[in-house]
Motif scaffolding. Structure first.
Motif, PDB file in Angstrom:
ATOM      1  N   ILE A 332     -25.271 -38.814   2.688  1.00 15.31           N
ATOM      2  CA  ILE A 332     -23.945 -39.173   2.186  1.00 15.31           C
ATOM      3  C   ILE A 332     -22.925 -38.638   3.174  1.00 15.31           C
ATOM      4  N   TYR A 333     -21.998 -39.482   3.642  1.00 14.21           N
ATOM      5  CA  TYR A 333     -21.034 -39.079   4.669  1.00 14.21           C
ATOM      6  C   TYR A 333     -19.661 -38.781   4.063  1.00 14.21           C
ATOM      7  N   PHE A 334     -18.895 -37.921   4.770  1.00 19.00           N
ATOM      8  CA  PHE A 334     -17.593 -37.464   4.292  1.00 19.00           C
ATOM      9  C   PHE A 334     -16.550 -37.599   5.400  1.00 19.00           C
ATOM     10  N   ASN A 335     -15.293 -37.709   4.972  1.00 20.24           N
ATOM     11  CA  ASN A 335     -14.190 -37.687   5.924  1.00 20.24           C
ATOM     12  C   ASN A 335     -13.975 -36.268   6.432  1.00 20.24           C
ATOM     13  N   GLN A 336     -13.247 -36.156   7.537  1.00 22.19           N
ATOM     14  CA  GLN A 336     -13.006 -34.840   8.131  1.00 22.19           C
ATOM     15  C   GLN A 336     -12.264 -33.923   7.163  1.00 22.19           C
ATOM     16  N   SER A 337     -12.740 -32.668   7.065  1.00 20.87           N
ATOM     17  CA  SER A 337     -12.148 -31.615   6.219  1.00 20.87           C
ATOM     18  C   SER A 337     -12.131 -31.988   4.744  1.00 20.87           C
ATOM     19  N   ASP A 338     -12.994 -32.906   4.330  1.00 25.77           N
ATOM     20  CA  ASP A 338     -12.964 -33.392   2.954  1.00 25.77           C
ATOM     21  C   ASP A 338     -14.329 -33.187   2.302  1.00 25.77           C
ATOM     22  N   THR A 340     -14.860 -34.942  -0.805  1.00 22.84           N
ATOM     23  CA  THR A 340     -14.918 -36.022  -1.796  1.00 22.84           C
ATOM     24  C   THR A 340     -15.680 -37.190  -1.192  1.00 22.84           C
ATOM     25  N   PHE A 341     -16.824 -37.535  -1.790  1.00 25.39           N
ATOM     26  CA  PHE A 341     -17.607 -38.624  -1.214  1.00 25.39           C
ATOM     27  C   PHE A 341     -16.973 -39.969  -1.553  1.00 25.39           C
ATOM     28  N   LYS A 342     -17.268 -40.952  -0.730  1.00 26.44           N
ATOM     29  CA  LYS A 342     -16.638 -42.258  -0.850  1.00 26.44           C
ATOM     30  C   LYS A 342     -17.229 -43.051  -2.014  1.00 26.44           C
ATOM     31  N   ALA A 343     -16.425 -43.930  -2.572  1.00 27.06           N
ATOM     32  CA  ALA A 343     -16.832 -44.679  -3.760  1.00 27.06           C
ATOM     33  C   ALA A 343     -18.064 -45.553  -3.507  1.00 27.06           C
ATOM     34  N   ASP A 344     -18.192 -46.057  -2.263  1.00 25.80           N
ATOM     35  CA  ASP A 344     -19.334 -46.941  -2.002  1.00 25.80           C
ATOM     36  C   ASP A 344     -20.655 -46.188  -1.881  1.00 25.80           C
TER      37      ASP A 344
END
Length: 436
Positions: A332-338, A340-344
């Motif tokens: 599961i991938y995340f945005n930088q410094s985040d 919260t995983f993406k909805a997809d």
């Protein structure tokens, strides 16, 4: 008469309180953005009416502290060998008792003069290019413009060239990597202008017309827009997050106990504060202006109930968990410094949850990872939050706690080298692996 004197005295006191700006204590550290090393001898000035006043300098560990009046409007940060930083002081709000604010200043080394490499015009020394070109040819160069702090590509702006030999000027947009053809040896001046960045004025020495293809990397200095929080009231604060109106999210790293700070973009955000159980304990709208923004905050001890909007039920096919028997690793991938995983990504997790509920004798290991940007300590914390978020989601889907082992390892085990922004994106992840 006595009442008139008392009223006059009260008015004088109120006027004096309003006229005297409040001092706030700024504490922090200055670091080289490329090596991460602390930098000593960095000078901090305030500027008023074109006059500078020295406030402080960093010590051998790169630490600094100074008192700043809340009516100050401009801060200048200077160190030989590094790009000068000039930033406004935008907002100050303090509802708590503590007035210490912690900040981390990113210092960007100057680009020194070199042949066939972009460098800053401030570093120009006397240099003459001889035109020894014997045949008509041209060299082609591609320009990659990026953020000097986080390495992200800058796509909105212009790159303008000014040629010394023929006084010709030409500009290109940054929406893609600009490509420029140079027909003769020259010293070419260029200017990069982009929203949210300090203007870059540079030179390029082109002496050998050898037709060797090359790509230049020009790193822009971001205009420093920072939100610095100090928090009081609840000692169990664990994390703070900004959610932009546009939907992007930023986790504010902890720089000290109950002190959080991060570089952000100017705009409107929703600030949320969570305790160690990831329960929401504070939420408010925050407007961040360009420059330094300081905010003192008092938070409560009781979780804030979150009401979910009712969702109309739709007839959907049950989630299938086909292929999970042979699952080795789910990423599961995340945005930088985040964290919260993406909805997809939910479909993958829903399928895994259904499979784990059916196969309740199976276990998974959930491990959070980060890229190599930032301090090791903060990356460990961020990776733990990423792992916890995935764990909590599986628990919310009725998976047993006994089936989930979790950990956060920071950037210790990258999936690929952190040498490009795309590779860093691949390292900001949670890996879920099946245990035997």
């Amino acid at each position: 008469m006595r009442k008139v004197l008392l009223l006059l005295l009260l008015c004088m006191v109120v006027w004096d309180m309003n006229a005297s700006p409040q001092a706030l204590r700024i504490v922090g550290q200055a670091n080289d953005v490329r090596s991460g090393a602390s930098v000593s001898g960095v000078s901090f000035y305030i500027e008023k009416e074109n006059r500078r006043t020295l406030l402080s300098s960093t010590d051998e560990q790169g630490h600094f502290s100074f008192d700043l009046l809340s009516d100050a409007t401009k801060l200048i940060i200077e160190k030989k060998g590094y790009r000068l930083i000039s930033t406004g002081i935008s907002t100050y709000k303090n509802t708590g008792k503590r007035i210490d604010f912690f900040v981390k200043i990113p210092l960007i080394p100057l680009d020194a003069q070199a042949n066939d490499t972009p460098y800053m015009q401030s570093q120009q020394t006397q240099y003459t290019v001889e035109n020894e070109q014997k045949k008509k040819t041209a060299i082609v160069r591609k320009f990659f413009v990026s953020d000097a702090v986080d390495g992200s590509a800058v796509r909105k702006g212009t790159l303008c060239f000014e040629f010394t030999r023929n006084a010709k000027k030409e500009c290109k947009e940054l929406n893609e990597e600009p490509v420029m053809s140079f027909a003769e040896s020259d010293i070419v001046g260029f200017t990069v202008s982009a929203e949210g960045y300090q203007e870059y004025k540079g030179n390029l020495i082109l002496e050998k017309m050898d037709e060797r293809p090359s790509k230049y990397d020009i790193k822009l200095t971001p205009e420093i827009t920072m939100l610095s929080l100090n928090i009081s009231g609840n000692p169990l604060v664990a994390s703070c997050k900004l959610t932009a109106d546009s939907g992007g999210e930023i986790v504010l790293p902890a720089l000290d106990k109950m002190a959080y700070s991060a570089l952000v973009r100017a705009g409107n955000y929703r600030l949320t504060v969570f305790d160690r159980k990831m329960a929401l304990i504070h939420s408010e709208k925050v407007s961040v202006a360009k420059g330094l923004n300081f905010m003192g905050l008092v938070v409560g001890n009781k979780p804030i109930p979150v009401r979910e909007a009712p969702v109309a039920k739709a007839e959907t096919a049950p989630v299938k968990a086909e292929g999970l028997d042979s699952l080795e690793t789910l990423t599961i991938y995340f945005n930088q410094s985040d964290y919260t995983f993406k909805a997809d990504e939910k479909a993958k997790l829903d399928a895994l949850a259904e499979w784990l509920k059916i196969n309740n004798n199976k276990k998974v290991r959930v491990v959070g990872h980060t890229d190599n940007v930032g301090s090791t300590k903060l990356n460990i914390t961020l990776s733990e939050f990423r792992a916890k978020v995935i764990r909590h989601y599986l628990l919310s889907r009725k998976v047993s706690e006994k089936q989930i082992l979790w950990a956060g390892v920071g950037g210790k085990y990258p999936a690929v080298k952190n040498d490009t922004e795309e590779n860093k994106r691949l390292n900001r992840r949670v890996e879920i692996s099946m245990l035997p």
